[in-house]
Design a protein around this motif. Structure first.
Motif, mmCIF file in Angstrom:
data_model
loop_
_atom_site.group_PDB
_atom_site.id
_atom_site.type_symbol
_atom_site.label_atom_id
_atom_site.label_comp_id
_atom_site.label_asym_id
_atom_site.label_seq_id
_atom_site.Cartn_x
_atom_site.Cartn_y
_atom_site.Cartn_z
ATOM 1 N N HIS A 38 -35.122 -20.197 41.618
ATOM 2 C CA HIS A 38 -33.830 -20.472 42.231
ATOM 3 C C HIS A 38 -34.017 -21.506 43.336
ATOM 4 O O HIS A 38 -35.063 -21.566 43.983
ATOM 5 C CB HIS A 38 -33.210 -19.202 42.815
ATOM 6 C CG HIS A 38 -33.027 -18.111 41.809
ATOM 7 N ND1 HIS A 38 -32.191 -18.228 40.724
ATOM 8 C CD2 HIS A 38 -33.587 -16.875 41.725
ATOM 9 C CE1 HIS A 38 -32.239 -17.121 40.013
ATOM 10 N NE2 HIS A 38 -33.075 -16.288 40.590
ATOM 11 N N ALA A 39 -32.978 -22.292 43.559
ATOM 12 C CA ALA A 39 -33.068 -23.347 44.561
ATOM 13 C C ALA A 39 -33.196 -22.783 45.970
ATOM 14 O O ALA A 39 -33.857 -23.372 46.825
ATOM 15 C CB ALA A 39 -31.834 -24.247 44.476
ATOM 16 N N CYS A 40 -32.569 -21.652 46.238
ATOM 17 C CA CYS A 40 -32.556 -21.092 47.594
ATOM 18 C C CYS A 40 -32.978 -19.625 47.538
ATOM 19 O O CYS A 40 -32.669 -18.924 46.577
ATOM 20 C CB CYS A 40 -31.165 -21.173 48.212
ATOM 21 S SG CYS A 40 -30.256 -22.691 47.851
ATOM 22 N N ASP A 41 -33.650 -19.157 48.575
ATOM 23 C CA ASP A 41 -33.943 -17.730 48.625
ATOM 24 C C ASP A 41 -32.774 -17.013 49.298
ATOM 25 O O ASP A 41 -32.066 -17.563 50.144
ATOM 26 C CB ASP A 41 -35.272 -17.453 49.335
ATOM 27 C CG ASP A 41 -35.181 -17.572 50.840
ATOM 28 O OD1 ASP A 41 -34.753 -16.601 51.475
ATOM 29 O OD2 ASP A 41 -35.540 -18.645 51.363
ATOM 30 N N ALA A 42 -32.548 -15.765 48.889
ATOM 31 C CA ALA A 42 -31.350 -15.024 49.287
ATOM 32 C C ALA A 42 -31.280 -14.802 50.795
ATOM 33 O O ALA A 42 -30.201 -14.903 51.400
ATOM 34 C CB ALA A 42 -31.305 -13.679 48.557
ATOM 35 N N LEU A 43 -32.417 -14.491 51.434
ATOM 36 C CA LEU A 43 -32.394 -14.198 52.863
ATOM 37 C C LEU A 43 -32.054 -15.443 53.675
ATOM 38 O O LEU A 43 -31.296 -15.376 54.648
ATOM 39 C CB LEU A 43 -33.740 -13.622 53.307
ATOM 40 C CG LEU A 43 -33.838 -13.212 54.781
ATOM 41 C CD1 LEU A 43 -32.740 -12.218 55.151
ATOM 42 C CD2 LEU A 43 -35.213 -12.617 55.067
ATOM 43 N N THR A 44 -32.588 -16.588 53.274
ATOM 44 C CA THR A 44 -32.267 -17.830 53.975
ATOM 45 C C THR A 44 -30.785 -18.152 53.842
ATOM 46 O O THR A 44 -30.133 -18.554 54.811
ATOM 47 C CB THR A 44 -33.108 -18.995 53.427
ATOM 48 O OG1 THR A 44 -34.490 -18.729 53.685
ATOM 49 C CG2 THR A 44 -32.736 -20.304 54.089
ATOM 50 N N ALA A 45 -30.237 -17.976 52.635
ATOM 51 C CA ALA A 45 -28.806 -18.217 52.426
ATOM 52 C C ALA A 45 -27.970 -17.271 53.289
ATOM 53 O O ALA A 45 -26.943 -17.668 53.856
ATOM 54 C CB ALA A 45 -28.452 -18.048 50.948
ATOM 55 N N GLN A 46 -28.419 -16.016 53.417
ATOM 56 C CA GLN A 46 -27.698 -15.046 54.246
ATOM 57 C C GLN A 46 -27.717 -15.453 55.714
ATOM 58 O O GLN A 46 -26.695 -15.375 56.412
ATOM 59 C CB GLN A 46 -28.334 -13.661 54.073
ATOM 60 C CG GLN A 46 -27.632 -12.559 54.848
ATOM 61 C CD GLN A 46 -28.335 -11.225 54.713
ATOM 62 O OE1 GLN A 46 -29.327 -11.103 53.980
ATOM 63 N NE2 GLN A 46 -27.850 -10.223 55.414
#
Length: 230
Positions: free
Chosen positions: A141-149
């Motif tokens: 995935h392009a982004c990790d979930a925690l960073t997006a959060q």
């Protein structure tokens, strides 16, 4: 060669270190923080010897190798390909890396999604470390979930908007998000408009790229860690 990055060594070294042996204690501390450092990297990293024994596997690689659809797996401490065809490709790539110092790009079909990995010699301070190779597994995935959060919290996005942003970062289109969430496409587009307004993004593509370029945010700390927003 120091094997401080080997997780099997870390635990023993930490237990055996004593105030009377400062060199051992220093090696243990180095191995401990270095393993933690590698666990923060979003790319899977595996250090292998010529027989495919795994000397170190970071968090991202462990997660990928343990997934049911992964074309490679770790069995008895050794990295193996699931299919016979891919086993031959992997063995040749590993031999080329260890013996000849070659680098190879491997493409796997994981459940209909392409996953790319590279195999090459393990770099040292001045040259490749003899007998060892580095397997690098590409991000799914392009982004990790925690960073997006964290990005969503910083910009004051609502929980629904943050969820839409996370789905956009996985590569879904507004129509696909609407279908998955069971809502109208117009509702998703409204959320997207709010996200762009709050983040001042010129386009969703630019926004996803901005989140993708952010550094990973402490996966090894666990889901219970709080978010600090500044």
């Amino acid at each position: 060669m120091s094997m401080a990055i080997d997780q099997r060594l870390e635990a023993g070294a930490l237990a055996a270190a004593s105030p009377a042996d400062p060199a051992m204690a220093s090696t243990a501390r180095t191995g401990h923080w270095l393993a933690g450092l590698l666990d923060q990297i979003d790319y899977g990293l595996v250090v292998l010897d010529e027989t495919a024994d795994a000397l170190h596997v970071n968090r991202a690689a462990r997660d990928w190798l343990s997934s049911a659809a992964a074309p490679l797996r770790i069995h008895g401490g050794r990295i193996e390909a699931v299919s016979v065809r891919e086993a031959g490709v992997f063995r040749r790539a590993l031999a080329g890396a260890v013996v000849r110092g070659w680098r190879a790009l491997l493409a796997f079909d994981e459940g209909g999604e392409g996953v790319v990995a590279t195999v090459g010699p393990l770099p040292g301070p001045r040259a490749a470390i003899p007998g060892l190779a580095l397997l690098v597994i590409g991000r799914r995935h392009a982004c990790d979930a925690l960073t997006a959060q964290m990005f969503a919290s910083r910009h004051g996005l609502t929980p629904t908007e943050a969820q839409v942003l996370d789905l956009l970062c996985t590569g879904l289109t507004p129509r696909e998000i609407a279908r998955r969430q069971g809502i109208a496409v117009s509702t998703v587009r409204s959320h997207v408009g709010n996200i762009r307004s709050k983040t001042r993004a010129k386009s969703i593509g630019r926004l996803v790229r901005e989140v993708a370029l952010l550094p990973p945010s402490g996966h090894a700390l666990g889901a219970s860690s709080g978010l600090a927003v500044s």
